[in-house]
Write a protein that holds these residues in place. Structure first.
Motif, short mmCIF file in Angstrom:
data_model
loop_
_atom_site.label_atom_id
_atom_site.label_comp_id
_atom_site.label_asym_id
_atom_site.label_seq_id
_atom_site.Cartn_x
_atom_site.Cartn_y
_atom_site.Cartn_z
N LEU B 31 0.82 -1.23 0.00
CA LEU B 31 0.00 0.00 0.00
C LEU B 31 0.84 1.27 0.00
CD1 LEU B 31 -2.83 -1.12 2.47
CD2 LEU B 31 -2.99 -0.90 -0.02
N PHE B 38 -7.05 -1.86 -5.98
CA PHE B 38 -8.40 -1.42 -5.65
C PHE B 38 -9.28 -1.64 -6.88
CE2 PHE B 38 -5.56 0.75 -2.78
CZ PHE B 38 -6.22 0.66 -1.57
N ASP B 40 -11.04 0.02 -8.93
CA ASP B 40 -10.92 0.83 -10.15
C ASP B 40 -9.58 0.59 -10.86
OD1 ASP B 40 -12.33 2.88 -11.74
OD2 ASP B 40 -10.55 4.09 -11.31
N ASP B 41 -8.71 -0.20 -10.23
CA ASP B 41 -7.43 -0.52 -10.86
C ASP B 41 -7.55 -1.73 -11.78
OD1 ASP B 41 -6.59 1.43 -9.09
OD2 ASP B 41 -5.65 0.02 -7.69
N THR B 205 -18.33 8.05 4.78
CA THR B 205 -17.72 8.45 3.51
C THR B 205 -16.33 7.86 3.29
OG1 THR B 205 -16.89 10.52 4.49
CG2 THR B 205 -18.99 10.63 3.34
N LEU B 207 -13.05 6.84 1.58
CA LEU B 207 -12.44 7.69 0.55
C LEU B 207 -12.59 7.08 -0.85
CD1 LEU B 207 -11.17 10.41 0.44
CD2 LEU B 207 -8.93 9.35 0.62
N GLU B 208 -12.60 5.76 -0.90
CA GLU B 208 -12.89 5.10 -2.17
C GLU B 208 -14.40 4.89 -2.26
OE1 GLU B 208 -11.69 0.87 -4.31
OE2 GLU B 208 -12.53 0.87 -2.31
N CYS B 209 -15.01 5.30 -3.35
CA CYS B 209 -16.44 5.05 -3.52
C CYS B 209 -16.65 3.64 -4.07
CB CYS B 209 -17.03 6.10 -4.46
SG CYS B 209 -16.92 7.78 -3.79
N ILE B 257 -9.72 -2.76 -0.48
CA ILE B 257 -10.93 -1.94 -0.43
C ILE B 257 -10.60 -0.67 0.33
CG2 ILE B 257 -13.33 -1.81 0.36
CD1 ILE B 257 -13.57 -4.80 0.02
N GLY B 258 -10.93 0.45 -0.28
CA GLY B 258 -10.54 1.75 0.27
C GLY B 258 -11.51 2.29 1.30
N GLY B 259 -11.66 1.55 2.39
CA GLY B 259 -12.59 1.95 3.44
C GLY B 259 -13.99 1.46 3.12
N PHE B 261 -16.73 0.86 6.25
CA PHE B 261 -17.49 1.37 7.40
C PHE B 261 -18.97 1.01 7.31
CE2 PHE B 261 -14.25 4.62 6.09
CZ PHE B 261 -13.28 4.25 6.97
N GLN B 513 -11.17 -3.80 4.85
CA GLN B 513 -11.09 -2.47 4.22
C GLN B 513 -10.14 -1.61 5.02
OE1 GLN B 513 -14.84 -2.05 5.74
NE2 GLN B 513 -15.09 -4.17 5.14
N GLY B 514 -9.12 -2.22 5.58
CA GLY B 514 -8.19 -1.45 6.39
C GLY B 514 -8.04 -2.01 7.80
N ARG C 36 -3.64 7.08 -14.47
CA ARG C 36 -4.26 5.81 -14.07
C ARG C 36 -4.69 4.97 -15.27
NH1 ARG C 36 -6.06 4.46 -9.46
NH2 ARG C 36 -7.84 3.45 -10.46
N GLN C 106 -4.53 2.63 7.13
CA GLN C 106 -5.40 1.47 7.35
C GLN C 106 -5.80 0.91 6.00
OE1 GLN C 106 -8.39 2.22 10.43
NE2 GLN C 106 -6.87 3.27 11.68
N CYS C 107 -6.78 1.53 5.35
CA CYS C 107 -7.16 0.97 4.05
C CYS C 107 -6.12 1.28 2.97
CB CYS C 107 -8.54 1.47 3.61
SG CYS C 107 -8.58 3.13 2.92
N TYR C 109 -5.92 3.83 0.96
CA TYR C 109 -6.39 4.49 -0.25
C TYR C 109 -5.88 5.93 -0.34
CZ TYR C 109 -9.60 5.31 -4.15
OH TYR C 109 -10.14 5.58 -5.39
#
Lengths: 266, 821, 159
Positions: B31, B38, B40-41, B205, B207-209, B257-259, B261, B513-514, C36, C106-107, C109
């Motif tokens: 990371l 992730f 989208d990659d 929210t 950070l990654e949607c 996974i970018g978060g 929650f 996710q972290g 990207r 943590q994640c 991103y």
């Protein structure tokens, strides 16, 4: 995130830039892009052509005149202002620029872009208005210089017309300035701002309470007089998710006093 | 910057083991180099990009949709409309009993839109930009309807119905009553009545949607769904029946996974749209959700009203019971709801000994984004309410909030403690935690600090907030919502194997996710196999194609330290026993009891020279197994399903144990309000946590910090606010202000460890407990205003303008009446 | 419509982490999408659509910027540094190591953008104060950590 199709030109001279802008009603100047690119990402605005001003050295740089007058090229970034020893002739400039958003935005965002956008939440329009700045606008027909009262015309609307460019901002000498704002968190979106300058008579400009900075000249710097002066302007600020009209009206008074107090201390 | 930590004294020599150590995270290597993968990659040859056309109206009939111009766009591969979706799929299964059960929810709007941002048409094109360009060519005509944005009026006479199939805007209702309310109110000295309290809408929210890349193999009829959905097991049971296929046709793959929650549980409608498009267009399709899309449409936390609350209390502050009418604003669809209508009951009495409780719970639909889990899901709302009641009672009776809490806390010696609704709190010492928190902020000095602040023109306030982070759900609680449901218990899977060259390879069913599962799992494995964590390879991410998942697999609801690590422990112990058995054979018939694991292999206890490295074990079983005894039952590839000990709750009495573990948090906030502007700073802050045994203290503290930051953001600025027409006024990070670096207050942390008697490692699920920060800030604001009009904080969201309003006009606070009983 | 004289596409040459890429791009393409999608440098991320989150932060000609508020054509001729270029082979940078040691992610991103901001800070100011660290990271949103451990990591890398 995804912009509409757009043409892109990067002129090498002011004359070339003005020519492209004049040839196309849908052309827009691209300065630092820290607002415009976001507007385009949201497709809230979609110029046909972007005229990238980054190649125009004439629009860059800060000059300090012998009389203490500061001339700032419209393409001067906030970071350049913060770092500039010349700009320290008017310390409030660097202090307020350092409160704009964050490092990345300050590295690209420009004083000219901030003024020309005239988003009510921007810090610089009220500050420049309070400082008595003058704005030099170039068109193919020549140059004109206007004061803040004639420069800021509405939200996203200034005296810079189609086919014209803001080239520089001139700020007279002075040191006794103040600025106060309530923002969402530290340096977040602005709720209300006030800028004051006590060089000679007191001059105050309120931000985020109207489409343009509201300029006023309180009769004295006494807090009650300042509050009264704000009340006398009969502000009718907008209500939105961050503040009611009443709250903004109240903050305008509080922040006006604080800006004046800072100016007195400086 | 993190100034102080109070930790328990170590009473015994810590055993040399990986558990309990701050080992660096395995996840970090990739990371910090930008080498995480992730969603989208992920790319595929020839993939098309999806853009959703979304509703500009909160409530409208769709009178026509014309995609012809969009389809003519040269870069467009195709489109999908609600009409096609309704033909190709069935409505999603509804968790609710009637009337919510009758709601018809599809991947795209069918006939009607019900919130701003609802996807109506999907357009797929060769580039991201072209997909959006073409989406502007889709022509949709609407017949706008009035919007309902205030849950309190959703059932008024004459308001429009959002779901005609449900016959009104009521989605679900149920009455919870435990104890003897009449007796409690008869015994009370005073009854405190609170007209309205409101827990606001926000979410964490990430950070990654959301997003996905979906491929369809028409040869086998299977979809591969690369996604960041954090609960693929749930997505699968929603999607399979709707798409009329078995779950074997839906392969879910998650990597980094970018978060999440909780906010990444309910992306199944969009995933179905992706699947239908991948099949229709015969090419991989990719969906990236942008930030504004996320804010408009994805997983808002449950907005809840507490109406007509009555608290029965003795003059000394002893809390006897309460009754309230809880009203959830579920938004436009029930995507995980109405589970929020029962999840709160995991923590019915909070940390206190209330014995008599009645909650009339109602969920209604509104024309806002659907709600679904958000860190602290549904318990946070209820615990905020509980803490509000306590601080309001203390305020009204002139009692010290510390004393009221201590008088009513469930005590350490009462553990395990059975709540009035049959939940069993496993362990904890709340009074001790409060003492630590108060010590961290130097509570005894506060009078002086209050005076100092006053001299500087500031109003100082201090507030306490507590949460219970109930972890490891008993899914049987869903039957309290809908007795027809056939869910109960919980499970999680791990596999641990020894490969040819001795590699120890672990797979998890989870979707972190972290939360550092690779690291903590390797700590548990290394302790059992007596090897280094460097030797343990934990596969990141989830892949439902293989056998490393179970029905409830995923990462949600504070359970990995119990279910995930429980499964890891179980599988590793199986592997250990197999290794010993194999070595016994190799050593010529030595009993397992005479052998032990050490230094990356097996040795004889009495003769350390007799050593068989893992590499040899792996090689023998996997590649050199001729001649082994026929009855040697060893594969060195062990799969274990952890199943917590639950019973099905009593549906009639709404009684039973709903969660296995109860981590606890007590926070104290000290704030200073600028009375001229209503703005305030958090000038001191303590967060004390107890999550039982800590596998990796640094990771635990990271979760505590992160949850705290989210709570502070929610307490002050973060709010999904709608106007009367149903427009979201905070659809991006300009207007939805999350905490930035300069917003962070000084933080002091403390902890105690109360091991859970119910889990194999003494651990408790954790990570969701930060809501205490919201409660603490509310209490601190109320405390600061006490001598300045005395407004009572009624909303969980307290931005500057609301504080200023309450200062200016105390009647803007909650309306509270105290009567002699 | 755009005047015919001004093109909507351009050939650009951008040097990223030492490698020069010559590409034809649409003028509307953001630098982050160029990195990207076109160059497959997926380490820089997108976390918002309004220029607030900083997950896309990169260094362009020595200046820290958000690559979602810059068109790829504006980077023509520029030298771009991204997270992929921070480590020297298998040797993580001091900041990368400190982020791990202090559990500053943590994640993960936001981490690439956060690292670029911290890298830019320490180049300009090798011994920043606590306040300077916060100020330097103001443009990078993290939703997992609450920032405290990130501050500690940057401080440790600076020492």
């Amino acid at each position: 995130m995804l912009l509409r199709e757009v043409a892109y030109a990067k002129p090498e001279s002011l004359a070339e830039a003005l020519e492209i802008l004049a040839a196309d009603d849908g052309a827009r100047a691209l300065a630092g892009g820290q607002t415009l690119i976001n507007v385009m990402k949201a497709r809230a605005g979609s110029p046909d052509t972007l005229v990238d001003l980054s190649g125009l050295d004439d629009l860059k740089g800060i000059e300090l005149g012998a009389d203490g007058t500061l001339e700032l090229g419209a393409m001067t970034t906030y970071s350049e202002i913060i770092a500039s020893s010349e700009a320290r002739a008017r310390p409030i400039l660097g202090e307020v620029c350092a409160q704009i958003a964050d490092v990345q935005v300050r590295n690209r965002g420009t004083i000219g872009g901030n003024a020309c956008t005239n988003d009510p939440t921007n810090h610089l329009p009220p500050l420049l208005a309070a400082l008595g700045a003058r704005f030099t606008i170039a068109g193919r027909g020549g140059e004109q210089t206007v004061p803040a009262e004639e420069f800021f015309l509405g939200v996203y609307l200034t005296a810079v017309g189609t086919g014209e460019l803001l080239t520089k901002i001139t700020i007279p000498a002075g040191r006794n300035d103040g600025f106060a704002a309530v923002t969402l968190g530290v340096d977040g979106t602005c709720v209300v701002s006030a800028a004051a300058s006590l060089n000679g008579s007191a001059r105050l400009a309120l931000g985020c309470v109207d489409a343009v900075p509201v300029v006023l000249s309180p009769s004295s710097t006494d807090p009650d007089a300042v509050r009264q002066a704000v009340r006398d302007t009969a502000l009718d600020p907008p209500s939105d998710v961050h503040a009611s009209s009443d709250y903004r009206r109240h903050l305008a008074e509080v922040l006006a006093v604080r800006a004046i107090e800072q100016a007195q201390r400086s | 910057m993190t100034s102080t930590t109070i930790a328990p004294e170590k009473t015994e020599q810590q055993q040399e083991e990986w558990k309990g150590q701050n080992v660096p995270r395995k996840e970090d290597w990739r990371l910090v180099q930008g080498q995480g993968v992730f969603v989208d990659d992920v790319k595929r040859h020839g993939m098309g990009y999806i853009h959703f056309v979304r509703s500009p109206y909160a409530h409208a009939h769709i009178t026509s949709i014309d995609v012809s111009k969009a389809e003519e766009h040269p870069a467009v591969y195709g489109t999908l409309t609600g009409e096609e979706v309704a033909a190709l799929t069935d409505p999603f299964f509804q968790i609710s009993s009637v009337p919510g059960a009758n709601v018809k929810d599809y991947a795209l709007a069918v006939g009607k839109v019900r919130f701003v941002g609802e996807p109506i048409v999907a357009v797929v094109a060769e580039t991201r930009e072209a997909a959006r360009d073409a989406s502007e060519l889709v022509e949709i005509e609407y017949e706008p309807l009035d919007a309902i944005t205030d849950a309190r009026h959703a059932r008024d006479e004459g308001v429009p119905t959002i779901h005609e199939d449900a016959g009104g805007n009521l989605m679900w209702e149920g009455v919870y009553e435990w104890g003897d309310l009449d007796a409690a109110f008869a015994e009370a000295d005073k009854v405190v009545k609170i007209d309205e309290l409101h827990f606001h809408r926000f979410n964490s929210t990430p950070l990654e949607c959301d997003g996905a890349l979906v491929e369809y193999n028409r040869g086998v009829g299977q979809w591969t769904i690369h996604t960041n959905n954090q609960f693929p097991g749930f997505a699968a049971i929603m999607m399979g029946p709707a798409m009329r296929v078995g779950l074997d046709k839906l392969r879910f793959v998650t990597q980094d996974i970018g978060g999440g929650f909780g906010n990444k549980i309910t992306s199944h409608p969009q995933l179905v749209a992706c699947c239908l498009l991948a099949r229709k267009l015969n090419r991989p399709v990719q969906w990236t959700e942008w930030r504004t899309d996320f804010h408009l449409s994805m997983s808002h936390g449950n907005e809840r009203w507490f109406l007509e609350t009555e608290v029965a209390v003795k003059n000394d502050g002893t809390l006897l019971g309460f009754r309230t009418k809880a009203l959830d604003d579920a938004g436009a669809y029930l995507r995980y709801e109405p589970l929020g209508g029962v999840i709160w009951a995991q923590v019915t009495p909070g940390m206190y000994k209330w014995q008599h409780v009645r909650v009339d719970f109602t969920q209604v639909a509104t024309n806002k984004a659907p709600v679904s889990p958000n860190r602290g899901y549904s318990r946070m709302q209820h615990l905020w309410f509980t803490e509000r009641m306590i601080d309001i009672v203390a305020h009204e009776l002139g009692l010290d909030p510390v004393e009221v809490r201590k008088r009513n806390f469930i005590k350490a010696e009462d553990m395990p403690y059975t709540t009035p609704n049959g939940c069993v709190y496993d362990s904890g010492d709340y009074a001790k935690m409060l003492d630590i928190a108060l010590e961290l902020v130097e509570y005894e000095r506060l009078a002086g600090r209050r005076a100092e602040a006053a001299a500087a023109g500031k109003l100082l306030g201090v507030g306490i907030g507590s949460t219970l982070d109930s972890g490891t759900n008993n899914f049987g609680q869903s039957r309290l919502i809908n007795p027809e449901l056939q869910f109960s218990g919980n499970n999680e899977v791990a596999t641990v194997k020894l490969d040819i060259f001795g590699e120890i390879v672990v797979t998890l069913g989870t979707t972190p996710q972290g939360q550092s599962h690779e690291t903590t799992a390797s700590q548990v494995v290394a302790d059992i196999l007596k090897c280094s964590i460097e030797d343990v390879h934990v596969r990141s991410g989830h892949d439902s194609y293989w056998n490393s998942h179970a029905g409830f697999s995923g990462t949600y609801a504070s359970q990995f330290a119990v279910t995930g690590l429980g499964a890891v422990k179980g599988a590793t112990e199986m592997l250990r026993d197999e290794i010993l058995k194999l070595a016994g054979v190799v050593f010529g018939g030595v009993p397992a009891e005479a052998l032990e694991l050490a230094g990356g292999g097996v040795r004889m206890k009495e003769n350390h020279e007799a050593f068989l490295p893992f590499m040899a074990c792996g090689a023998i079983i996997n590649a050199n197994n001729a001649g082994l005894p026929e009855d040697l039952d060893v594969t060195l590839n062990c799969r274990y399903v952890y199943r917590p000990p639950f019973e099905v709750p009593d549906v009639e009495r709404k009684y039973g144990n709903l969660t296995l573990t109860y981590a606890a948090q007590i926070h104290v906030a000290v704030i200073e309000i600028d009375p001229e502007t209503g703005s305030y700073d958090i000038v001191d802050y303590a967060a004390v946590d107890d999550c039982g045994k800590r596998i990796n203290p640094q990771i635990v503290e990271g979760q505590v910090m992160g949850a705290t930051a989210q709570a502070l953001g929610a307490a002050v600025h973060e709010s999904f606010v709608y106007d009367e027409d149903g427009n979201l006024l905070t659809p991006n990070f300009y207007d939805y202000h999350v905490p930035h670096a300069l917003d962070m207050p000084p933080l002091k942390t403390g902890y105690i460890e109360s091991p859970s008697p119910f889990t194999s490692l003494g651990t408790k699920g954790m990570g969701e407990g930060g809501g205490a920060g919201i409660h603490a800030v509310c209490a601190a604001v109320q405390d600061a205003l006490r001598e300045h009009g005395g407004a009572i904080v009624w909303d969980s969201s307290n931005p500057y303008h609301r504080v200023w309003e309450m200062l200016n006009d105390p009647s803007k606070g909650a309306h509270v009446q105290v009567s002699e009983a | 419509m755009a005047t015919s004289a001004v093109p909507t596409e351009r050939a650009i040459s951008v040097t990223v982490n030492g490698t020069t890429y010559d590409r034809e791009v649409e003028a509307r393409k953001l630098l982050i999408h160029f990195l990207r999608d076109d160059l497959d440098l997926t380490g820089s991320h997108i976390g918002c659509d309004t220029g607030n989150c900083g997950a896309c932060s990169v260094i362009v000609d020595g200046t820290l910027v958000k690559s979602c508020m810059l068109l790829a054509v504006q980077a023509d001729g520029a030298r771009v540094e991204t997270v992929e270029g921070l480590a020297a082979g298998d040797e993580l940078s001091k900041l990368q190591q400190a982020f791990t040691a202090h559990h500053a992610l943590q994640c993960g991103y936001c981490t690439p953008g956060m690292l670029m901001s911290a890298t830019a800070l320490l180049r300009a100011n090798p011994s920043p104060s606590d306040d300077e660290i916060r100020k330097a990271l103001q443009g990078n949103i993290c939703r997992c950590t609450g920032y405290w451990n990130i501050f500690e990591a940057v401080k440790a890398a600076a020492e």
